[in-house]
Design an enzyme around this catalytic site. Structure first.
Site, PDB file in Angstrom:
ATOM      1  N   ASP A  67      84.668  17.045 122.306  1.00 44.24           N
ATOM      2  CA  ASP A  67      84.472  18.250 121.703  1.00 44.24           C
ATOM      3  C   ASP A  67      84.681  19.461 122.761  1.00 44.24           C
ATOM      4  O   ASP A  67      85.361  19.200 123.738  1.00 44.24           O
ATOM      5  CB  ASP A  67      82.709  18.373 121.509  1.00 44.24           C
ATOM      6  N   ASP A 136      68.521  14.659 122.458  1.00 47.23           N
ATOM      7  CA  ASP A 136      68.120  14.865 121.252  1.00 47.23           C
ATOM      8  C   ASP A 136      69.010  13.851 120.408  1.00 47.23           C
ATOM      9  O   ASP A 136      68.874  13.779 119.157  1.00 47.23           O
ATOM     10  CB  ASP A 136      68.412  16.310 120.683  1.00 47.23           C
ATOM     11  N   HIS A 138      72.320  13.262 120.316  1.00 43.22           N
ATOM     12  CA  HIS A 138      73.505  13.443 119.992  1.00 43.22           C
ATOM     13  C   HIS A 138      74.628  12.669 120.576  1.00 43.22           C
ATOM     14  O   HIS A 138      74.483  12.228 121.878  1.00 43.22           O
ATOM     15  CB  HIS A 138      73.787  14.964 120.081  1.00 43.22           C
ATOM     16  N   GLU A 143      74.832  16.859 116.241  1.00 43.28           N
ATOM     17  CA  GLU A 143      73.301  17.118 116.408  1.00 43.28           C
ATOM     18  C   GLU A 143      72.398  16.191 115.378  1.00 43.28           C
ATOM     19  O   GLU A 143      72.871  15.855 114.315  1.00 43.28           O
ATOM     20  CB  GLU A 143      72.954  18.326 116.144  1.00 43.28           C
TER      21      GLU A 143
HETATM   22  P1  PGA Z   1      74.750  14.842 130.169  1.00 42.01           P
HETATM   23  O1  PGA Z   1      75.045  15.101 128.690  1.00 42.01           O
HETATM   24  O2  PGA Z   1      75.691  13.731 130.748  1.00 42.01           O
HETATM   25  O3  PGA Z   1      75.085  16.151 130.844  1.00 42.01           O
HETATM   26  O4  PGA Z   1      73.429  14.392 130.186  1.00 42.01           O
HETATM   27  C1  PGA Z   1      75.189  14.233 127.568  1.00 42.01           C
HETATM   28  C2  PGA Z   1      75.659  14.570 126.408  1.00 42.01           C
HETATM   29  O5  PGA Z   1      75.191  15.619 125.863  1.00 42.01           O
HETATM   30  O6  PGA Z   1      76.595  13.809 125.743  1.00 42.01           O
END
Ligand code: PGA
Length: 262
Positions: A67, A136, A138, A143
């Site tokens: 992404d 959350d 994702h 999301e």
């Molecule tokens: P993070 O993010 O590694 O900064 O916790 C994980 C994600 O959003 O996939």
């Protein structure tokens, strides 16, 4: 699903790097799906060390990132292109022309997304996709509520994600509110998936993803549909799992059978 639990973040990063290394050794022209965020940082450091000290080569590897923030140019310090260059690509022998990251400044996200999917397909599909998990649930920027068959597209970010990612920006108002992300359907087409999670803040969502029901409200639960997934969890991220003893037992059994972990 294979669940590998280790005490520390450093240990899961090394274990995951060993898996990536084994796959590249087996297939030097691996098509590697990559992720950003704070979780994979140490994994990339381990791969750089393996490049420097263990002759791991990336010259034939091609990569696709999950992404990119929509609206950020590739030279913005918080763009995922910038992250990948500074944290990984600048330190190994990968040809940058072979690294693909969604274009955060495309004027036509729909057309770009179709093109991105076509590139992945045209190279025979992703062999190994790395994933993190958002608080959350994702994966990529899919999301809660994302369809399990979603494809690469422009998405709005959840308020939770914007708040989680505000730590990387000077002001909360600077966090982009949308992104281009591979879809869950795109991710599930990779031949193999690995997901890393570290820290207490991921414990509940990791348990929901692995041991809870399939639900678009927990996008990472879609991994239950994939035949070849390894999760690397440190003890805090694994702390809400109810079947930890089984995961340790399953790993030991594999070893007792003389099977290579990776
Ligand atoms: P993070 O993010 O590694 O900064 O916790 C994980 C994600 O959003 O996939």
């Amino acid at each position: 699903m294979r669940v590998i639990i280790r005490k520390t973040y450093e240990e899961i990063s090394l274990a995951a790097a060993n898996l990536v290394k084994a796959r590249i050794k087996k297939k030097p022209e691996l098509i590697l799906g990559l992720a950003t965020g704070s979780t994979p940082v140490k994994l990339y450091q381990e791969l750089i060390r393996m490049y420097q000290e263990e002759k791991l080569r990336f010259v034939f590897v091609k990569s696709f990132n999950l992404d990119e923030y929509y609206g950020l140019s590739s030279d913005h310090p918080q763009s995922y292109r910038c992250f990948m260059n500074t944290r990984f690509f600048d330190h190994i022998d990968i040809d940058k022309a072979n690294t693909h990251i969604p274009d955060g400044r495309t004027k036509d996200p729909e057309e770009f997304s179709a093109w991105y999917e076509e590139q992945i397909r045209g190279m025979g599909g992703i062999d190994l996709q790395l994933l993190g998990i958002g608080s959350d649930g994702h994966i990529g920027f899919n999301e809660p509520g994302s369809s399990f068959s979603s494809r690469t597209r422009l998405v709005a970010l959840d308020a939770q994600t914007v708040s989680d990612n505000a730590r990387f920006f000077e002001r909360k108002e600077d966090v982009p509110l949308s992104a281009i992300t591979m879809g869950i359907g795109t991710i599930l087409e990779a031949k193999e998936l690995i997901l890393l999670a570290s820290g207490e803040s991921k414990a509940e969502v990791v348990a929901a993803a692995i041991e809870g029901p399939l639900s678009s409200m927990i996008p990472a639960s879609a991994l239950q549909l994939h035949p070849r997934v390894t999760l690397f969890l440190d003890e805090t991220a694994a702390s809400a799992l109810t079947r930890k003893r089984y995961y340790h037992f399953a790993e030991e059994s594999e070893q007792n059978l003389g099977r290579e972990l990776f």
